[in-house]
Design a protein around this motif. Structure first.
Motif, PDB file in Angstrom:
ATOM      1  N   ARG A  36       0.853  -1.179   0.000  1.00  0.00           N
ATOM      2  CA  ARG A  36       0.000   0.000   0.000  1.00  0.00           C
ATOM      3  C   ARG A  36       0.894   1.235   0.000  1.00  0.00           C
ATOM      4  NH1 ARG A  36      -5.777   0.138  -0.450  1.00  0.00           N
ATOM      5  NH2 ARG A  36      -6.518  -1.950   0.100  1.00  0.00           N
ATOM      6  N   TYR A  37       0.531   2.220  -0.817  1.00  0.00           N
ATOM      7  CA  TYR A  37       1.353   3.418  -0.966  1.00  0.00           C
ATOM      8  C   TYR A  37       0.436   4.635  -0.867  1.00  0.00           C
ATOM      9  CZ  TYR A  37       5.597   5.816  -2.680  1.00  0.00           C
ATOM     10  OH  TYR A  37       6.731   6.577  -2.798  1.00  0.00           O
ATOM     11  N   VAL A  38       0.740   5.516   0.084  1.00  0.00           N
ATOM     12  CA  VAL A  38      -0.103   6.675   0.370  1.00  0.00           C
ATOM     13  C   VAL A  38       0.737   7.941   0.276  1.00  0.00           C
ATOM     14  CG1 VAL A  38      -1.607   7.778   2.068  1.00  0.00           C
ATOM     15  CG2 VAL A  38      -1.527   5.263   1.912  1.00  0.00           C
ATOM     16  N   ARG A  39       0.188   8.963  -0.398  1.00  0.00           N
ATOM     17  CA  ARG A  39       0.851  10.269  -0.460  1.00  0.00           C
ATOM     18  C   ARG A  39      -0.135  11.317   0.046  1.00  0.00           C
ATOM     19  NH1 ARG A  39       3.586  12.322  -5.257  1.00  0.00           N
ATOM     20  NH2 ARG A  39       5.440  12.654  -3.985  1.00  0.00           N
ATOM     21  N   LEU A  40       0.252  12.003   1.099  1.00  0.00           N
ATOM     22  CA  LEU A  40      -0.622  12.967   1.760  1.00  0.00           C
ATOM     23  C   LEU A  40      -0.134  14.382   1.462  1.00  0.00           C
ATOM     24  CD1 LEU A  40      -1.092  11.036   5.126  1.00  0.00           C
ATOM     25  CD2 LEU A  40      -2.551  11.022   3.087  1.00  0.00           C
ATOM     26  N   HIS A  41      -0.779  15.008   0.490  1.00  0.00           N
ATOM     27  CA  HIS A  41      -0.384  16.340   0.022  1.00  0.00           C
ATOM     28  C   HIS A  41      -1.114  17.458   0.756  1.00  0.00           C
ATOM     29  CE1 HIS A  41       1.578  14.411  -3.452  1.00  0.00           C
ATOM     30  NE2 HIS A  41       0.470  13.724  -3.645  1.00  0.00           N
ATOM     31  N   GLY A  42      -2.014  17.097   1.685  1.00  0.00           N
ATOM     32  CA  GLY A  42      -2.831  18.084   2.379  1.00  0.00           C
ATOM     33  C   GLY A  42      -4.299  17.831   2.097  1.00  0.00           C
ATOM     34  N   ASP A  43      -5.119  17.786   3.141  1.00  0.00           N
ATOM     35  CA  ASP A  43      -6.541  17.484   2.934  1.00  0.00           C
ATOM     36  C   ASP A  43      -7.421  18.732   2.833  1.00  0.00           C
ATOM     37  OD1 ASP A  43      -6.311  18.192   5.589  1.00  0.00           O
ATOM     38  OD2 ASP A  43      -7.255  16.381   6.387  1.00  0.00           O
ATOM     39  N   GLN A  44      -6.883  19.889   3.221  1.00  0.00           N
ATOM     40  CA  GLN A  44      -7.657  21.130   3.147  1.00  0.00           C
ATOM     41  C   GLN A  44      -7.076  22.097   2.112  1.00  0.00           C
ATOM     42  OE1 GLN A  44     -10.549  21.484   4.845  1.00  0.00           O
ATOM     43  NE2 GLN A  44     -10.166  19.384   5.549  1.00  0.00           N
ATOM     44  N   GLU A  45      -5.762  22.210   2.078  1.00  0.00           N
ATOM     45  CA  GLU A  45      -5.080  23.096   1.134  1.00  0.00           C
ATOM     46  C   GLU A  45      -3.878  22.344   0.579  1.00  0.00           C
ATOM     47  OE1 GLU A  45      -3.087  27.584   0.970  1.00  0.00           O
ATOM     48  OE2 GLU A  45      -3.847  26.778   2.859  1.00  0.00           O
ATOM     49  N   LEU A  46      -3.839  22.221  -0.748  1.00  0.00           N
ATOM     50  CA  LEU A  46      -2.816  21.417  -1.398  1.00  0.00           C
ATOM     51  C   LEU A  46      -1.407  21.867  -0.995  1.00  0.00           C
ATOM     52  CD1 LEU A  46      -2.528  19.098  -3.481  1.00  0.00           C
ATOM     53  CD2 LEU A  46      -2.350  20.864  -5.252  1.00  0.00           C
ATOM     54  N   TYR A  47      -0.626  20.949  -0.482  1.00  0.00           N
ATOM     55  CA  TYR A  47       0.768  21.138  -0.071  1.00  0.00           C
ATOM     56  C   TYR A  47       0.945  22.049   1.145  1.00  0.00           C
ATOM     57  CZ  TYR A  47       1.496  19.406  -4.842  1.00  0.00           C
ATOM     58  OH  TYR A  47       1.447  18.670  -5.991  1.00  0.00           O
ATOM     59  N   ALA A  48      -0.117  22.676   1.620  1.00  0.00           N
ATOM     60  CA  ALA A  48       0.070  23.727   2.624  1.00  0.00           C
ATOM     61  C   ALA A  48      -0.635  23.496   3.951  1.00  0.00           C
ATOM     62  CB  ALA A  48      -0.379  25.075   2.051  1.00  0.00           C
ATOM     63  N   SER A  49      -1.642  22.613   4.001  1.00  0.00           N
ATOM     64  CA  SER A  49      -2.375  22.445   5.259  1.00  0.00           C
ATOM     65  C   SER A  49      -1.860  21.250   6.041  1.00  0.00           C
ATOM     66  CB  SER A  49      -3.875  22.281   4.986  1.00  0.00           C
ATOM     67  OG  SER A  49      -4.144  21.114   4.227  1.00  0.00           O
ATOM     68  N   GLY A  50      -1.925  21.376   7.364  1.00  0.00           N
ATOM     69  CA  GLY A  50      -1.555  20.273   8.233  1.00  0.00           C
ATOM     70  C   GLY A  50      -2.752  19.378   8.503  1.00  0.00           C
ATOM     71  N   TYR A  51      -2.490  18.212   9.077  1.00  0.00           N
ATOM     72  CA  TYR A  51      -3.541  17.246   9.382  1.00  0.00           C
ATOM     73  C   TYR A  51      -3.944  17.355  10.851  1.00  0.00           C
ATOM     74  CZ  TYR A  51      -3.154  15.138   4.794  1.00  0.00           C
ATOM     75  OH  TYR A  51      -3.200  14.941   3.434  1.00  0.00           O
ATOM     76  N   THR A  52      -5.251  17.344  11.098  1.00  0.00           N
ATOM     77  CA  THR A  52      -5.762  17.420  12.458  1.00  0.00           C
ATOM     78  C   THR A  52      -5.499  16.101  13.182  1.00  0.00           C
ATOM     79  OG1 THR A  52      -7.935  16.554  11.834  1.00  0.00           O
ATOM     80  CG2 THR A  52      -7.606  18.960  11.686  1.00  0.00           C
ATOM     81  N   ASP A  53      -5.653  16.119  14.507  1.00  0.00           N
ATOM     82  CA  ASP A  53      -5.506  14.883  15.277  1.00  0.00           C
ATOM     83  C   ASP A  53      -6.483  13.817  14.792  1.00  0.00           C
ATOM     84  OD1 ASP A  53      -3.477  15.866  16.852  1.00  0.00           O
ATOM     85  OD2 ASP A  53      -4.799  16.514  18.477  1.00  0.00           O
ATOM     86  N   ARG A  54      -7.704  14.237  14.491  1.00  0.00           N
ATOM     87  CA  ARG A  54      -8.698  13.272  14.019  1.00  0.00           C
ATOM     88  C   ARG A  54      -8.260  12.652  12.694  1.00  0.00           C
ATOM     89  NH1 ARG A  54     -15.183  14.413  12.937  1.00  0.00           N
ATOM     90  NH2 ARG A  54     -15.650  12.344  12.091  1.00  0.00           N
ATOM     91  N   ALA A  55      -7.742  13.467  11.788  1.00  0.00           N
ATOM     92  CA  ALA A  55      -7.306  12.947  10.492  1.00  0.00           C
ATOM     93  C   ALA A  55      -6.132  11.986  10.657  1.00  0.00           C
ATOM     94  CB  ALA A  55      -6.919  14.100   9.571  1.00  0.00           C
TER      95      ALA A  55
END
Length: 275
Positions: free
Chosen positions: A214-233
């Motif tokens: 499995r391969y996952v790339r996390l570029h940001g879930d709110q703002e591309l390349y710029a947002s951090g991930y919340t504790d819930r995420a």
């Protein structure tokens, strides 16, 4: 048997991280060592832009495994193959890529990532031929590397593997034409992982099990390349990783939300959840 989960970042040389993730005064030459001490994998992305050298791959391996012997690098395949040649007629470019030193990573070599441009639509026949031509082991890659041209001079070409081990691949597409059963079938036939890419809705987010990893790339879930991930995420991604691992798959997760320096800190938070 459970699979291993490795979590890290895409690239590690970001000047804006100095004095933030990287401590003030840390020499640049020690940044990889520092990152390896805090993470479990890194995605090499310089290889996307240009061919590297065997000496570079060997040095990266030494620096990372000195602090963490089980450290693994994924390597991003060259854009010359994916974006310029658009997967067609690429035997020699592939030979150049493998001759450029990838095999110097030895047991620290993880999956190889191919990222396709948004304007490359699915042609199942082209994709099938490209995937069929990828070497599936280090020894096959070494044999292919012998066919390099003068873009990799003989005196800096690496055309031997130190051991025989499988090579896994992952494909990240950005055209919705790949988010289809037809593309899934081609990827499954060749056992190529479909990248689960989180891109704040910009590109397809496809969760399909098409390969052994499995391969996952996390570029940001709110703002591309710029947002951090919340504790819930982060908790939700940890749950997903546990599920894949429990099913026996090795998992590779890379944070690419680098603009504001979130990537390494989000990666460490996910590692904490998993340990």
């Amino acid at each position: 048997m459970s699979g291993q989960v490795r979590v890290g970042i895409s690239g590690w040389r970001y000047p804006a991280w100095r004095g933030d993730f990287y401590p003030t005064g840390l020499p640049q030459r020690r940044e990889l060592e520092y990152a390896a001490d805090h993470l479990t994998s890194i995605e090499v992305n310089g290889s996307f832009y240009s061919l590297q050298r065997p000496s570079s791959y060997a040095a990266w391996r030494t620096e990372a495994t000195r602090v963490k012997p089980a450290f693994v690098f994924s390597v991003k395949g060259p854009r010359y193959v994916s974006h310029l040649k658009r997967l067609k007629g690429v035997e020699i470019p592939l030979a150049n890529f493998f001759a450029s030193g990838v095999l110097a990573l030895g047991p620290a070599l993880g999956p190889i990532l191919w990222q396709l441009p948004e304007n490359l639509r699915l042609d199942a026949a082209v994709l099938d031929e490209f995937l069929a031509g990828l070497p599936r082991s280090t020894t096959e890659a070494a044999e292919l590397a012998t066919r390099h041209d003068d873009k990799v001079p003989d005196d800096r070409a690496l055309t031997a593997a130190e051991d025989h081990r499988p090579i896994h691949y992952a494909l990240e597409f950005r055209s919705a034409s790949f988010a289809t059963a037809e593309a899934d079938a081609v990827l499954r036939r060749h056992r190529i992982a479909t990248v689960l890419a989180d891109t704040a809705g910009r590109w397809p987010k496809v969760d399909q099990d098409t390969g052994p990893v499995r391969y996952v790339r996390l570029h940001g879930d709110q703002e591309l390349y710029a947002s951090g991930y919340t504790d819930r995420a982060v908790d939700e991604w940890a749950d997903r990783c546990r599920g894949w691992s429990a099913a026996g798959q090795d998992v590779f997760v890379y944070f690419d939300n680098d603009v504001k320096g979130y990537a390494p800190r989000d990666a460490m938070r996910l590692i904490d959840r998993l340990t």
